[in-house]
Write an enzyme that holds these catalytic residues in place. Structure first.
Site, PDB file in Angstrom:
ATOM      1  CG  ASP A 126      16.790 102.421 105.802  1.00  0.00           C
ATOM      2  OD1 ASP A 126      17.633 101.968 106.169  1.00  0.00           O
ATOM      3  OD2 ASP A 126      15.215 102.581 105.614  1.00  0.00           O
TER       4      ASP A 126
ATOM      5  CG  PHE B 283      11.715  99.913 100.748  1.00  0.00           C
ATOM      6  CD1 PHE B 283      10.467  99.584  99.821  1.00  0.00           C
ATOM      7  CD2 PHE B 283      12.471  99.034 101.538  1.00  0.00           C
ATOM      8  CE1 PHE B 283       9.744  98.844  99.960  1.00  0.00           C
ATOM      9  CE2 PHE B 283      11.943  97.813 102.131  1.00  0.00           C
ATOM     10  CZ  PHE B 283      10.325  97.312 101.212  1.00  0.00           C
TER      11      PHE B 283
ATOM     12  CE  LYS C 273      17.640  95.031 102.929  1.00  0.00           C
ATOM     13  NZ  LYS C 273      17.270  94.036 102.312  1.00  0.00           N
TER      14      LYS C 273
HETATM   15  C1  LIG Z   1      16.599 100.773 102.754  1.00  0.00           C
HETATM   16  C2  LIG Z   1      15.671 100.089 103.845  1.00  0.00           C
HETATM   17  N1  LIG Z   1      15.422  99.942 104.814  1.00  0.00           N
HETATM   18  C3  LIG Z   1      14.337  99.215 104.961  1.00  0.00           C
HETATM   19  C4  LIG Z   1      14.452  98.051 105.170  1.00  0.00           C
HETATM   20  C5  LIG Z   1      12.971  96.707 105.110  1.00  0.00           C
HETATM   21  O1  LIG Z   1      14.255  96.004 106.104  1.00  0.00           O
HETATM   22  P1  LIG Z   1      12.677  94.370 106.807  1.00  0.00           P
HETATM   23  O2  LIG Z   1      12.656  93.795 104.904  1.00  0.00           O
HETATM   24  O3  LIG Z   1      13.938  93.661 107.064  1.00  0.00           O
HETATM   25  O4  LIG Z   1      12.547  95.247 107.513  1.00  0.00           O
HETATM   26  C6  LIG Z   1      14.676  97.304 103.592  1.00  0.00           C
HETATM   27  C7  LIG Z   1      14.435  96.311 102.659  1.00  0.00           C
HETATM   28  O5  LIG Z   1      15.055  96.190 102.120  1.00  0.00           O
HETATM   29  C8  LIG Z   1      15.246  98.696 102.942  1.00  0.00           C
HETATM   30  O6  LIG Z   1      16.587  98.135 101.829  1.00  0.00           O
END
Ligand SMILES: Cc1ncc(COP(=O)(O)O)c(C=O)c1O
Length: 408
Positions: free
Chosen positions: A235, A150, A264
């Protein structure tokens, strides 16, 4: 349309049918929310408009790493708000320099680009990798990503993510992503072609239900990237800033990525994300990357206060210890409820229930004053503040046990 007067800004003292109707009428539908209006938070607790208290083991989706409204964060925001809310992304500000230095001093990275959301930081990572591919890899632009990964909800990040439920949605997707199963190194090797510029993954797939990459898998990818001259993007939007028990998740895999993204927890609840890279990878030219709110001072002081506190108080270590405590207690519950799996790192943990009742259990917990997430029909995820206490873990388990007894 209502004329805006001070009276229209007054909010009722309790949840009324009118308020809920207004919410339904004027908020664009993207998700079904419980009929509760949150008004205040402190540490591990949230309060709704009716004064009901909730123990929060979601924390804005693993965002409030120091809990709700920690003093160090609110004080920094208040002070900065008096001085300068926004100058311009094209001008330097002092907290921006200090936060970039703090992050590069404490990670393997050399340079930072600041944005507001995780998806934006990840988009930046893909752009950087593609630019690197143009410059050094004969125009290679493909990125190998993981099934169930994700990476966010922009169109490109939905294309990069491995969420099967998104297949067919908002087509055509952005081309250039090849998905492979997590922890299958042979599949990664087969997916890498002359057109590949990078491999991207989460150290722990949080949204998928807390599935960790294996150490040998990540190390194998690192070796592969070195052999092929391509980039490793981690990520760390969910795993960064202490969540897994070290300041950054990559520290637990014995490797260093070429590009890392944070979001986050990095802002402690304030919208902030970061794209970090090693010097040789920093190939952007003027105009390639930017954004109106990039590196704006309020976000910068939020990051400084949060990351500064996590480092100064070694909160990553506390997350490790508290995570070990949580795991020990969950193992005890496993005997009573027959959890089929227990997994995770630090304070990003999950259990699998023996039946697909996780959503019902999470809803029952909400009624009993506990916020807990069900990322899959049979999975409960725990992502409390990194400052959570053993007593709060015990309180969570007590409410959860009551709910589980009703459903299992
Ligand atoms: C691993 C990861 N990458 C990217 C995101 C996306 O972040 P945002 O919702 O701040 O765009 C999330 C959100 O849950 C995430 O858990």
């Amino acid at each position: 349309m209502t004329t805006m007067t001070s009276a229209t800004l007054d909010f009722p003292q309790s949840t009324t049918p009118e308020l809920l109707r207004d919410a339904e009428r004027s908020l664009m539908y993207v998700v079904t929310r419980p009929e509760k209006i949150m008004v205040r938070g402190k540490g591990s607790y949230l309060w709704d408009l009716d004064g009901k208290r909730y123990l929060d083991f979601i924390q804005g989706w693993a965002v409030n790493c120091l809990g709700h409204s920690p003093r160090v964060l609110t004080r920094a925001l208040q002070q900065q708000a008096k001085e300068l809310v926004n100058a311009s992304p094209a001008l330097l500000n002092e907290p921006m320099i200090r936060l970039a230095k703090l992050l590069t001093d404490h990670s393997c990275m050399d340079k930072v680009f600041f944005a507001s959301t995780g998806a934006e930081a990840n988009e930046g990572a893909i752009k950087l990798a593609r630019k690197y591919g143009q410059r050094h890899l004969g125009g290679a632009y493909e990125v190998v990503t993981m099934w169930n990964g994700f990476h966010g909800r922009t169109l490109t990040m939905m294309s990069a993510s491995g969420k099967q439920a998104w297949d067919g949605l908002f087509e055509p997707k952005v081309p250039g992503f090849t998905r492979v199963p997590l922890n299958d190194l042979d599949a990664v090797k087969q997916a890498v072609t002359q057109q590949t510029c990078a491999i991207m993954l989460e150290p722990v797939q949080g949204e998928a239900g807390v599935f960790s990459a294996e150490k040998s898998f990540v190390q194998g990818i690192r070796e592969l990237c070195d052999e092929r001259g391509i980039l490793l993007i981690l990520d760390e939007i969910q795993t960064g800033v202490g969540r897994t028990g070290t300041l950054f998740g990559y520290e637990q895999f014995g490797i260093e990525p070429d590009i890392m993204t944070l979001g986050k927890g990095v802002g402690g609840g304030f919208p902030l994300s970061a794209l970090l890279a090693k010097d040789p990878v920093c190939v952007f030219e003027a105009g390639d990357q930017g954004g109106t709110f990039c590196a704006q001072p309020l976000a910068m002081v939020a990051g400084l206060a949060t990351v500064g506190e996590v480092i100064a108080k070694n909160i990553s270590r506390k997350a490790h210890l508290r995570g070990t405590y949580l795991r020990r207690k969950l193992k005890v519950l496993r005997k009573e409820f027959g959890f089929t799996d227990l997994r995770g790192m630090g304070l990003l943990q999950a259990v699998d229930l023996p039946a697909p009742q996780a959503v019902e259990v999470a809803n029952a917990c909400l009624n009993d004053g506990l916020l807990i997430n069900a990322p899959r029909p049979d999975t409960l995820r725990f992502m409390p503040a990194l400052t959570v206490s053993n007593r709060e873990v015990d309180e969570m388990l007590s409410i959860l046990t009551g709910a589980l007894r009703r459903y299992l």
